[in-house]
Write an enzyme that holds these catalytic residues in place. Structure first.
Site, PDB file in Angstrom:
ATOM      1  N   ILE A  84       0.817  -1.203   0.000  1.00  0.00           N
ATOM      2  CA  ILE A  84       0.000   0.000   0.000  1.00  0.00           C
ATOM      3  C   ILE A  84       0.851   1.253   0.000  1.00  0.00           C
ATOM      4  CG2 ILE A  84      -0.234   0.261   2.487  1.00  0.00           C
ATOM      5  CD1 ILE A  84      -3.285   0.517   1.993  1.00  0.00           C
ATOM      6  N   GLY A  85       2.116   1.114   0.389  1.00  0.00           N
ATOM      7  CA  GLY A  85       2.924   2.335   0.442  1.00  0.00           C
ATOM      8  C   GLY A  85       4.405   2.074   0.298  1.00  0.00           C
ATOM      9  N   GLY A  86       4.755   0.983  -0.361  1.00  0.00           N
ATOM     10  CA  GLY A  86       6.175   0.722  -0.587  1.00  0.00           C
ATOM     11  C   GLY A  86       6.708  -0.508   0.122  1.00  0.00           C
ATOM     12  N   SER A 132      -0.177  -1.136  10.932  1.00  0.00           N
ATOM     13  CA  SER A 132       1.267  -0.874  10.768  1.00  0.00           C
ATOM     14  C   SER A 132       2.065  -2.148  11.005  1.00  0.00           C
ATOM     15  CB  SER A 132       1.724   0.231  11.723  1.00  0.00           C
ATOM     16  OG  SER A 132       1.009   1.413  11.505  1.00  0.00           O
ATOM     17  N   ARG A 133       1.568  -3.263  10.450  1.00  0.00           N
ATOM     18  CA  ARG A 133       2.148  -4.550  10.783  1.00  0.00           C
ATOM     19  C   ARG A 133       3.055  -5.142   9.706  1.00  0.00           C
ATOM     20  NH1 ARG A 133      -0.202  -8.728   8.163  1.00  0.00           N
ATOM     21  NH2 ARG A 133       0.716 -10.189   9.640  1.00  0.00           N
ATOM     22  N   LYS A 154       9.750  -0.647  14.027  1.00  0.00           N
ATOM     23  CA  LYS A 154       8.444  -0.486  14.654  1.00  0.00           C
ATOM     24  C   LYS A 154       7.484  -0.062  13.548  1.00  0.00           C
ATOM     25  CE  LYS A 154      10.395   0.965  19.091  1.00  0.00           C
ATOM     26  NZ  LYS A 154      10.791   2.106  19.938  1.00  0.00           N
ATOM     27  N   GLY A 204       3.110   3.625  10.087  1.00  0.00           N
ATOM     28  CA  GLY A 204       2.103   4.253   9.227  1.00  0.00           C
ATOM     29  C   GLY A 204       0.965   4.950   9.938  1.00  0.00           C
ATOM     30  N   GLU A 205       0.716   4.615  11.187  1.00  0.00           N
ATOM     31  CA  GLU A 205      -0.488   5.142  11.829  1.00  0.00           C
ATOM     32  C   GLU A 205      -0.217   6.287  12.804  1.00  0.00           C
ATOM     33  OE1 GLU A 205      -1.660   0.932  12.744  1.00  0.00           O
ATOM     34  OE2 GLU A 205      -3.604   1.714  12.206  1.00  0.00           O
TER      35      GLU A 205
END
Lengths: 161, 82, 763
Positions: C493-495, C534-535, C720, C723-724
């Protein structure tokens, strides 16, 4: 249902023909009839810019242009931006600056940015931001996009010297 | 013996006012079985609804994670995310 | 600060000399995405494909008396029509889908309304036809007889005892005694510590406020889209844009009562999700239509449908009361959160409660949350679900407390900051957190002391998110020329393809260009929970790393065979097998050489790892924002924005910065412009990007992102989730800046010009 109309146009330098329903948009024709799905539909109302193409040298939202209006005209889309497998400097700079995340708005932004640099090879950051204000990106916060456009502009100016 | 803390209100439906327990257990499953013995139905609630923090590290579905002696186990609601 | 910067646990594979991790290579899927070749949800065309469309309720709340599809069915070109009657009537049942629990009946009835419509835009029927225009005509020919019912869209109105009740079966859970009268309050939750009343009685200073946020949409630019094909033997294929192909498979199986083995889901490229693509809307409907007509069915939402029938996150009404000693030590906090869930229960108020005070060490507190159903679209996850909403309330109250104490807002945060070894407000003890370092990064940034001009203001806010791990599968295969393929089950979704390839390349000792990452369909890789929480870099990255490590062990074993030495004699150095004992005179063996000879040493080289990653590290962000307010128009210009975040370890720093910058931009929109506006009939008035205004390029400055790296030792490289966290602080950072600029406290989002003008005019 009204009859479809036969349309001849030039897309990315190539002659094309297709049958257009009266209500179909240029975006519909590009995506559904010509298989050019690089232009995206994000809103269908001219608000997001994901469908940006250049029509006779002018930047337009292809979702706001009727397919029948393309008769006899020149359309440039994202698919025509690279020369063969050589990327346009804007495309290259988008990659180097990580100026895309999901990539959905990217084709429209690139087409829009190309139109900017065609019109104004040396834009200020503010000029670039206002020109690209019609292209929504929800992932990047625009930071890296603007950097990529400014960097590509500098490189294109260098190439011309 | 691990010390178990139920940090959220959903556990009280099973445990009443008790929010902390000392449980003789070497794994999460043993802990859940013991708590279910004390408070019938609580075990399933933990398994389905709760994540388990063992000494500060959050585990989900870690039925066989070891519980070191004296460890602190905190039951917290499961976390998803966007 | 040195007292908190004591011993930190290092990441197992970060020896300080990483060659690939931490660099900024071009993403492997980039060329397709800048040339228009990448295939998103709406880009696939199949032979014989027909077009599916949905008829949606024009009413916010109504009983469906009857649906007459006869005229529509008679229209030439119409291939299938479905209503709720074509879906199994599922009983209420809690289920898990890898990520979080849901209710089967609610999921099914949100996909297709049964007996009652609960919001404007709720699906009531669907058609498939040979063209888009015939499908539109058919929708217009379906006659639905509604009995309009009273509706309620606002969260506090819905909580009122005389509000119209959405679900006769809903009795508030979490009360000491379950009530005997149904209510729109699905659940009450509570987190408490210490003696709140005594603490407030002893406080030197207290502040108290009421804060509201509007419902906002994730606003991904790609509308929901899929193609589904149901074969005569019951085997189904789905191509769709989502945050998890396995999630789509599970939900389709549940809603249609199918077996997972009969559903193969191929992930399209995803044009943004932000949590909003963690559920199904179209896929089961497209399958049901395809089952009826035998054609592949393509469905694509319009933007109007995206706004009215998918997403948003909760509107919130919050009260916060804080008590502190004169020196700034916070001793008491009382927080009440009322979150709008939309048509079915399940607002993120639980996470909102757990995160509300997570940045602070407070001995006495009470956090009470209410999950409230309303006649609005069912909320979906949105980036750190719930946390930005409660953080807006708490961080605004913190700003008021700092002002009342005459204390620097950053110093107030520092004084009350959580550190390693402290108990989080939500229960467990913190470990390896980098919050204090993140505060320090902002304090030492030039932005912090830069001068401000007239009508300008500066706002500070902090934020927290848990981040999760969970189940992931990854496979790594070595090709015959010594290059590699990494296969995972998580949509990029973002790289994330880039970060997966980088972690594999680091372990294998290959240049990243020699590692090709792909995202596989549900039949080609083992189960993976969706891309969310964010996993992916944490959990799937762990699986990729472990699979790569297995391969290195195998390569050493094969090299030992070829060298004719024992395996403990072989080291793996930068992609080359080296014999430790130089006196043996064994030539080094490259990966390419070993791969070429793999047939002689046991066959193809590959490894797959499936795991349930535990020990995800929480993240903290500290944001600083400058704005200028035009006192005549009330327009806000964001002048400068600096965001610091503890990211553990940035695998690809440019994409980590991108996550922070994107989160900030969404938060700025939430703070200043974005909101769902309903008219008196409960119809959404601004279901388009013209009237629902997300930030555009000219609305924002460059966003300076500072990556603080306090390693999470449970990840091989210390990562860690990132994204959130960055969407949590901006609402209050912007709000506090606006309040500072006009000298008035604003407490309601969005801070649109009319509200700001009204505050200025109130004098």
């Amino acid at each position: 249902m009204s009859k479809r109309q036969h349309i001849s146009a030039t897309v990315n330098g190539d002659p094309v023909e297709f049958l257009a329903e009266p209500g179909a948009t240029l975006l519909d024709a590009l995506r559904d009839d010509l298989g050019l799905t690089g232009s995206k539909e994000g809103c269908g109302s001219g608000d997001c810019g994901a469908c940006s193409v250049i029509l006779d040298g002018r930047l337009v939202c292809s979702c706001l242009v009727l397919a029948v209006e393309a008769e006899g005209r020149r359309v440039e889309t994202i698919e025509g931006m690279a020369e063969g497998s050589k990327l346009h400097p804007l495309q290259q700079k988008f990659l180097e600056h990580a100026a895309l995340q999901c990539g959905f708005c990217t084709p429209g932004l690139l087409v829009s940015a190309k139109a900017l640099l065609d019109a104004n090879p040396d834009p200020t950051e503010t000029e670039a931001r206002y020109w690209l204000a019609g292209n929504l990106c929800r992932c990047t916060g625009y930071d890296k996009i603007i950097r990529a456009v400014m960097d590509a502009a500098a490189e294109l100016r260098q190439e011309k010297v | 013996m691990p010390h178990v803390v139920a940090a959220c209100s959903s556990c009280r439906a099973f445990t009443g006012d008790v929010a902390a327990f000392d449980v003789e257990a070497a794994t999460v499953r043993e802990m859940i079985r013991e708590l279910d013995r004390r408070y019938p139905g609580f075990g399933e609630h933990i398994e389905r609804r709760m994540a388990i923090a063992i000494d500060g590290e959050i585990h989900q579905d870690a039925l066989f994670a070891p519980l070191p002696p004296g460890s602190e186990v905190v039951l917290i609601p499961r976390i998803g995310g966007g | 600060m040195s007292d908190v910067l004591e011993r930190r646990d290092a990441a197992p594979l970060d020896d300080g000399h990483l060659k690939v991790v931490g660099t900024r290579p071009v993403r492997p899927d980039g060329a397709d995405k800048v040339t228009g070749k990448a295939m998103y949800g709406a880009d696939l065309a199949m032979p014989g494909m027909v077009v599916g469309k949905i008829l949606r309720s024009p009413h916010a709340h109504a009983r469906i008396v009857s649906i007459d599809t006869r005229k529509a069915r008679a229209l030439p070109g119409v291939k299938a029509i479905v209503t709720a009657a074509d879906f199994p009537d599922l009983a209420s049942e809690e289920f898990e889908a890898g990520e979080s629990a849901g209710n089967l009946r609610d999921l099914s009835q949100n996909v297709m309304a049964r007996h009652v419509v609960l919001y404007d835009g709720h699906a009531v029927a669907a058609v498939a036809a040979t063209s888009s225009s015939i499908a539109d005509e058919a929708l217009a020919l379906i006659v639905v007889d509604y009995e309009v019912l009273p509706h309620v869209t606002e969260v506090e109105a819905a909580m009122s005892p005389d509000a119209p009740v959405l679900h006769a079966h809903m009795f508030t859970q979490g009360l000491a005694v379950t009530p005997d009268k149904p209510s729109n309050i699905a659940k009450r939750n509570e987190l408490t510590r210490g003696d709140l009343a005594a603490a407030f009685a002893e406080a030197d200073v207290t502040v108290e406020g009421r804060y509201t946020t509007a419902a906002v949409h994730q606003g991904y630019i790609e509308p929901h889209a899929c193609v589904a094909s149901y074969a005569a033997d019951g085997q189904c294929q789905v191509w769709s844009s989502s945050q998890g192909q396995f999630m789509i498979r599970t939900y389709c199986a549940k809603v249609l009562n199918l077996e997972s083995s009969n559903i193969r889901v191929t992930p399209a490229e995803i044009g943004g999700g932000f949590g909003g693509k963690t559920t199904v809307y179209l896929e089961p409907v497209a399958l049901a239509l395809s089952r009826q007509c035998g054609h592949p069915v393509k469905m694509v939402m319009t933007r109007d449908e995206v706004f009215r029938a998918s997403g948003p996150t909760s509107a919130g009404v919050m009260t916060v009361k804080l008590g502190a000693k004169a020196d700034g030590t916070i001793t008491a906090a009382d927080v009440v959160l009322k979150f709008q869930a939309g048509a079915f229960e399940g607002s993120p108020v639980g996470a909102g409660s757990m995160t509300a005070l997570a940045c602070y060490d407070i001995p006495n507190f009470s956090i009470v949350g209410y999950d409230v159903v309303t006649n609005t679209p069912k909320v979906a996850a949105y980036r750190a679900p719930g946390a930005p909403i409660s953080a807006f309330a708490v961080e605004t109250a913190m700003d008021e407390l700092a002002a009342k104490l005459g204390m620097d807002p950053l110093a107030l945060r520092e004084k009350n900051a959580v550190r390693d070894g402290m108990k989080a407000s939500y229960g467990p003890v913190f470990k390896n957190i980098g919050y204090v370092e993140t505060l320090e990064a902002i304090r030492s940034h030039p932005h912090y002391t830069a001068p401000l001009g007239p009508n300008q203001g500066r706002g500070l806010a902090v934020g927290f998110w848990f981040n999760i791990g969970g189940e992931s599968t990854a496979a790594v295969n070595i090709n015959e020329d010594g290059t590699a393929v990494v296969i995972s089950g998580n949509p990029d979704i973002g790289g994330s393809r880039a970060s997966m390839a980088m972690m594999a390349a680091e372990v294998l000792g290959l240049p990243v260009e020699k590692v090709r990452p792909i995202v596989a369909d549900t039949a080609s890789i083992g189960f993976s929970m969706l891309t969310g929480g964010s996993r992916t870099t944490f959990a799937t990255g762990m699986a990729v790393t472990q699979a790569s490590q297995k391969i290195v062990e195998d390569l050493k074993r094969r090299a030992a065979m070829l060298m004719d030495v024992s395996v403990d004699q072989v080291d793996w150095v930068d992609g080359v097998a080296v014999c430790r004992d130089a006196s043996k005179g064994k030539a080094d063996l490259s990966l390419a050489h070993i791969a070429e000879k793999s047939g002689q040493t046991g066959g193809p080289i590959g490894a797959q790892v499936s795991l349930n990653a535990q020990g995800a590290g929480p993240g903290f962000g500290v944001h600083l924002c400058d704005v200028e307010v035009d006192p005549e128009t009330g327009h806000v210009t964001v002048l400068r924005y600096t965001a610091a975040q503890d990211v553990g370890k940035a695998i690809h720093p440019a994409y980590v910065e991108g996550q922070i910058q994107g989160g900030v931009a969404q938060g700025v929109g939430w703070a200043l412009n974005e909101e769902y506006i309903f008219d008196r009939t409960g119809h959404m008035e601004n279901a388009g990007f013209l009237d629902y205004r997300v930030p555009v390029a000219s609305d924002l400055p460059m966003i300076d992102s500072i990556l603080v790296e306090v390693a999470n030792p449970r990840h091989p490289f210390g990562a860690k989730g990132v994204g959130e966290v960055p969407i949590v602080p901006p609402l209050a950072a912007v709000g506090n800046a606006v309040s500072a600029a006009i000298g008035k406290r604003l407490t309601d989002l969005p801070m649109a010009p009319p509200k700001i003008r009204a505050a200025i005019d109130a004098g």
